[in-house]
Write an enzyme that holds these catalytic residues in place. Structure first.
Site, PDB file in Angstrom:
ATOM      1  N   CYS A  10      36.489  42.040  31.301  1.00  0.00           N
ATOM      2  CA  CYS A  10      37.395  41.467  32.301  1.00  0.00           C
ATOM      3  C   CYS A  10      38.807  41.468  31.738  1.00  0.00           C
ATOM      4  O   CYS A  10      39.063  40.876  30.692  1.00  0.00           O
ATOM      5  CB  CYS A  10      37.001  40.055  32.689  1.00  0.00           C
TER       6      CYS A  10
ATOM      7  N   ILE B 293      32.903  51.852  35.565  1.00  0.00           N
ATOM      8  CA  ILE B 293      33.887  51.168  34.740  1.00  0.00           C
ATOM      9  C   ILE B 293      34.275  49.813  35.350  1.00  0.00           C
ATOM     10  O   ILE B 293      34.164  49.619  36.554  1.00  0.00           O
ATOM     11  CB  ILE B 293      35.181  52.012  34.577  1.00  0.00           C
TER      12      ILE B 293
ATOM     13  N   GLY C  78      35.664  52.640  42.675  1.00  0.00           N
ATOM     14  CA  GLY C  78      36.262  53.261  43.847  1.00  0.00           C
ATOM     15  C   GLY C  78      35.321  53.958  44.796  1.00  0.00           C
ATOM     16  O   GLY C  78      35.763  54.747  45.634  1.00  0.00           O
TER      17      GLY C  78
END
Lengths: 264, 305
Positions: B131, B192, B245
């Site tokens: 994070c 990722i 994405g």
């Protein structure tokens, strides 16, 4: 709690109001069934120029034909894309989302405070009250804008039979001055009548209404706006800070909050 | 021929390879109002930390070209309330549940794995080793291979279900941390996490996010994610879950072809919450057209130059 629907609908009617304001009616959309004043829809614009959906307050519904209307003003990229929409163009709608305004008590006066583009959910709410048998004479409709062209849908307000109090910054329509000045005069000079306020508009106006509510001990509700990535409460992006501490999601715990609840 | 979307990863059977990414579907409650979660291969929870976290002050998300920046700051209810309030709901869902956990220290990761991996409804644990939006823990674990290996090894010792190490792309060579996680005993790798990014308001001269920086996600990062998944699939012998994405079934096929066994849908859920349904349908149609019976037959089949 409403159960949102995610579906495609079409632009059925469009009205170009003055000064970059538009009225769009979308349908058929099954989510219309459960729509309540204060709810919003999250619109997916078919353009790579914007990524997030755009949240728009519902301003009227036609449950029979499963249509809903939004009013917007062109202010940025999202609304510019929307303004180029043509009749029958498809649009992705997610909604209805968020909570709704609560009804005024029996003996109360409903003081509605709309500032500029904050008008749409309040028009829906006022009509809903009147159609539900609430005496229109006990609805005060304060409506403020920069100039005359910001006071849209006057015929619609007139039709409701509410007590209409328009004000503009330049005095080109209604009284001259800030709408919150008009509201304060009413609260100060209004005597013993019990009032409940309902406000939607620019942040500065909401902050002023919130202050007035606390100052004159008048309860009420504020409908807030925030950029919303998801609209359904999962991304935690559209938060506001609460006075008691912690955060609340505008899309999920709101967009309607009680006066005094949010640190504006 | 009926296309078979079932995948098995580290001994766990998933109805399809489409999972939600951590932080993009809360604890599942909101999404379940739109469609049954049984349509998903798996639901991943928000990152659970030992204590509740409010997250960073607003604004903490911003729209970007084909994506978004976020610095939520791991806002979550904390492990106690998660078990008390969220697990009863998750237990009733007919989908696989993967709990994502984040700690400030190795011990915190270990404690979280210990407490959560034994719950009957938890099918896997995913370690958030990347994070970018917290001051302690987070990326510092995932950017140092030695630290990655140690965290995974100690977590693995107490973990009673398969363990996923979620890797950060904010490193020079992601295959180094991937190998380290493999060495540490991870059962699966996922990648990722978000890419560090920034935006500045030209009117106020202030960063758009109060955390100054944030994690970039959404379609904007897909090519980066695909290249990193490709690199990691070539570097390790573990199953890999591709993230980054993914917006439609074609994106999924790309990730499978470079070697991912499954994928997670993240930011796309914000703009298209029903994307997993559309993706599953699109994938079935694609498999029919290509005469592929098992979705796993696509895995690693890219024909490289």
């Amino acid at each position: 709690m409403t159960k949102p629907v995610c579906a495609d609908a079409f632009l059925i009617r469009q009205r170009n109001l003055k000064n970059d304001y538009y009225s769009y009616t979308f349908g058929p959309f099954p989510g219309v069934e459960q729509c309540r004043p204060g709810n919003f829809v999250h619109l997916r614009l078919p353009s790579s120029d914007v990524y997030f959906r755009r949240a728009m307050s519902v301003t009227s519904v036609d449950k029979k034909n499963r249509e809903l209307e939004i009013l917007f003003r062109v202010v940025g990229r999202g609304t510019s894309i929307l303004a180029r929409y043509q009749k029958n163009d498809p649009i992705g709608i997610l909604g209805p989302l968020g909570n709704s305004f609560s009804k005024p008590r029996k003996k109360e006066i409903a003081a509605i405070v709309a500032g500029g583009v904050g008008f749409p959910p309040l028009a829906y709410f006022a009509e809903h009250l009147v159609n539900g048998g609430f005496d229109p004479k006990r609805i005060l409709f304060f409506y403020g804008g920069k100039s005359a062209s910001d006071i849209i849908e006057r015929g619609r307000i007139k039709k409701m039979g509410v007590r209409f109090h328009p004000m503009t910054d330049d005095g080109s329509f209604g009284r001259k001055g800030l709408i919150t000045q008009g509201v304060e005069e009413f609260l100060r000079d209004g005597g013993n009548q019990r009032v409940r306020m309902y406000a939607c508009g620019p942040e500065a106006m909401l902050r002023a209404v919130d202050d007035l509510g606390l100052k004159y001990r008048v309860p009420g509700e504020l409908s807030l706006e925030a950029p919303m990535p998801c609209g359904i409460g999962v991304c935690l992006g559209c938060i506001v800070t609460l006075r008691k501490g912690g955060y609340a999601r505008v899309c999920h715990e709101g967009p309607v909050f009680k006066i005094g609840e949010v640190l504006l | 021929m009926k296309p078979d979307l079932k995948v098995t990863i580290a001994g766990v059977d998933f109805a399809n390879p489409i999972m939600t990414a951590s932080g993009c579907s809360g604890y599942g409650e909101e999404l379940s109002g739109l469609y049954p979660l049984s349509k998903l291969g798996a639901l991943l929870t928000k990152t659970i930390t030992p204590e509740p976290r409010e997250g960073h002050p607003p604004p903490r998300t911003a729209e970007t070209a084909s994506g978004m920046l976020n610095a939520i700051g791991l806002a979550n209810v904390g492990v106690d309330r998660f078990i008390e309030e969220k697990v009863p709901f998750l237990r009733k869902q007919k989908t696989k549940i993967i709990v994502n956990v984040g700690g400030r220290t190795v011990d915190e990761y270990v404690t979280l794995c210990d407490r959560l991996s034994g719950l009957d409804c938890v099918d896997m644990i995913e370690l958030n080793l990347g994070c970018p939006n917290v001051d302690e823990g987070g990326m510092q674990f995932g950017s140092d291979p030695a630290m990655t290996e140690r965290t995974v090894r100690e977590a693995k010792q107490v973990c009673r279900c398969p363990l996923i190490a979620k890797l950060t792309p904010n490193v020079t060579d992601i295959t180094a941390t991937a190998r380290a996680a493999e060495q540490g005993g991870a059962d699966v790798l996922s990648l990722i996490n978000s890419l560090v990014g920034m935006a500045v308001d030209v009117q106020t001269w202030r960063p758009v996010l109060t955390y100054n920086r944030g994690g970039l996600t959404g379609p904007a990062i897909k090519p980066v994610a695909l290249a990193q998944v490709d690199a990691v699939c070539n570097a390790v012998n573990l199953p890999v879950i591709g993230i980054g994405g993914i917006a439609d079934f074609r994106d999924v096929v790309e990730f499978l072809l470079v070697g991912a066994s499954a994928v997670q849908i993240g930011t796309t859920l914000f703009v298209e919450p029903d994307a997993p349904l559309k993706i599953v349908n699109g994938l079935k149609q694609y498999m029919k057209e290509k005469n592929i019976s098992q979705v796993s037959d696509l895995v690693g089949r890219v024909r490289k130059y």
